[in-house]
Design an enzyme around this catalytic site. Structure first.
Site, PDB file in Angstrom:
ATOM      1  N   ALA A  13       0.815  -1.221   0.000  1.00  0.00           N
ATOM      2  CA  ALA A  13       0.000   0.000   0.000  1.00  0.00           C
ATOM      3  C   ALA A  13       0.846   1.267   0.000  1.00  0.00           C
ATOM      4  CB  ALA A  13      -0.926   0.000   1.207  1.00  0.00           C
ATOM      5  N   HIS A  14       1.992   1.239   0.710  1.00  0.00           N
ATOM      6  CA  HIS A  14       2.868   2.413   0.759  1.00  0.00           C
ATOM      7  C   HIS A  14       3.391   2.759  -0.640  1.00  0.00           C
ATOM      8  CE1 HIS A  14       3.066   2.526   5.167  1.00  0.00           C
ATOM      9  NE2 HIS A  14       3.195   1.224   5.133  1.00  0.00           N
ATOM     10  N   LYS A  15       3.882   1.747  -1.342  1.00  0.00           N
ATOM     11  CA  LYS A  15       4.410   1.964  -2.694  1.00  0.00           C
ATOM     12  C   LYS A  15       3.312   2.460  -3.631  1.00  0.00           C
ATOM     13  CE  LYS A  15       8.068  -1.556  -2.653  1.00  0.00           C
ATOM     14  NZ  LYS A  15       8.600  -2.745  -3.348  1.00  0.00           N
TER      15      LYS A  15
ATOM     16  N   ASP B 204      11.829  -2.273  -7.797  1.00  0.00           N
ATOM     17  CA  ASP B 204      12.595  -3.055  -6.833  1.00  0.00           C
ATOM     18  C   ASP B 204      13.493  -2.053  -6.132  1.00  0.00           C
ATOM     19  OD1 ASP B 204      13.014  -5.723  -5.751  1.00  0.00           O
ATOM     20  OD2 ASP B 204      15.096  -5.437  -6.364  1.00  0.00           O
TER      21      ASP B 204
ATOM     22  N   PHE C 124       8.139   2.402   6.540  1.00  0.00           N
ATOM     23  CA  PHE C 124       8.225   0.948   6.669  1.00  0.00           C
ATOM     24  C   PHE C 124       9.654   0.521   6.393  1.00  0.00           C
ATOM     25  CE2 PHE C 124       7.356   2.002   2.327  1.00  0.00           C
ATOM     26  CZ  PHE C 124       7.981   1.046   1.539  1.00  0.00           C
TER      27      PHE C 124
ATOM     28  N   ASP D 215      13.214   2.398   7.231  1.00  0.00           N
ATOM     29  CA  ASP D 215      12.999   3.837   7.450  1.00  0.00           C
ATOM     30  C   ASP D 215      13.370   4.312   8.857  1.00  0.00           C
ATOM     31  OD1 ASP D 215      12.166   4.069   4.850  1.00  0.00           O
ATOM     32  OD2 ASP D 215      10.062   4.456   5.308  1.00  0.00           O
TER      33      ASP D 215
ATOM     34  N   HIS E 234      14.305   7.877  -2.673  1.00  0.00           N
ATOM     35  CA  HIS E 234      14.767   7.138  -3.839  1.00  0.00           C
ATOM     36  C   HIS E 234      13.613   6.833  -4.788  1.00  0.00           C
ATOM     37  CE1 HIS E 234      13.492   4.565  -0.609  1.00  0.00           C
ATOM     38  NE2 HIS E 234      13.551   3.460  -1.321  1.00  0.00           N
ATOM     39  N   ARG E 235      12.464   6.424  -4.241  1.00  0.00           N
ATOM     40  CA  ARG E 235      11.311   6.125  -5.090  1.00  0.00           C
ATOM     41  C   ARG E 235      10.745   7.404  -5.697  1.00  0.00           C
ATOM     42  NH1 ARG E 235       8.946   3.202  -1.865  1.00  0.00           N
ATOM     43  NH2 ARG E 235       9.900   1.281  -2.587  1.00  0.00           N
TER      44      ARG E 235
END
Length: 201
Positions: A11-13, A70, A153, A156, A183-184
């Site tokens: 869900a976070h991603k 990834d 998560f 972190d 980074h994401r």
């Protein structure tokens, strides 16, 4: 409406991706939401390789556009560990508490100056016609001595990004603060620019 399957149920991603790639006429669905059964073995030695495995597998099953990522943590004092095995560092996939314990144990006695690390995110987007785009983002920082914060998560609570002066972990800041430098977030900005460039052609 263009549906893009996110090759994840995290869900976070999914929230980060939806917020970053807000193209008009696009909607994003997790594997579960899209009814796509895809769980390939992630056996590549690079983040890009594993993201490609996930994207191609979900695209083959669904025939839809797919976005896969990834990501993980590279610690310099540990020669890049946990790297592509970040989610299963302690042996069980997704056991954040065990992974963080193992990381702290392996860094016991390592001084502050040598606890440098970075988060890495690789994205692979496969469109309906099979064309592929890749993007990568990193954020530099160091590993703290204890977990701090309740947000986020994974690693972190241990990661102190340089962008915050090394004073706050990713788990001590809001999602919007994290996304701005993560980074994401950086990989998504890169991918967004590539998609926009394609749209203008």
């Amino acid at each position: 409406m263009k549906t893009v399957v996110i090759a994840s149920n995290n869900a976070h991603k999914i929230d980060e991706i939806r917020a970053a790639l807000d193209f008009e006429g696009w909607e994003f669905a997790s594997l579960k939401e899209a009814g796509v059964a895809s769980d390939p073995e992630e056996n590549a030695e690079t983040f890009e390789g594993n993201a490609r495995i996930k994207a191609r597998a979900a695209h083959e099953v669904s025939g839809r556009a797919v976005l896969a990522d990834d990501s993980g943590l590279e610690v310099d004092a540990l020669q890049g560990e946990p790297g592509v095995r970040s989610a299963r560092y302690a042996g069980v996939h997704g056991d954040d508490a065990a992974n963080n314990r193992k990381l702290l144990e392996k860094l016991a006695g390592i001084p502050d100056a040598e606890r440098t690390a970075r988060f890495v995110c690789a994205l692979v987007f496969v469109d309906e016609d099979g064309t592929e785009l890749t993007a990568r983002g990193t954020v530099e920082g160091r590993i703290g001595y204890e977990e701090k914060g309740t947000e986020g998560f994974g690693y972190d609570p241990l990661f102190l990004p340089d962008d915050f002066g090394g004073s706050r972990t990713f788990a001590e800041v809001s999602q919007s603060e994290k996304t701005a430098i993560s980074h994401r977030g950086r990989a998504l900005n890169d991918l967004k620019a590539q998609i926009e460039a394609q749209m203008r052609r």
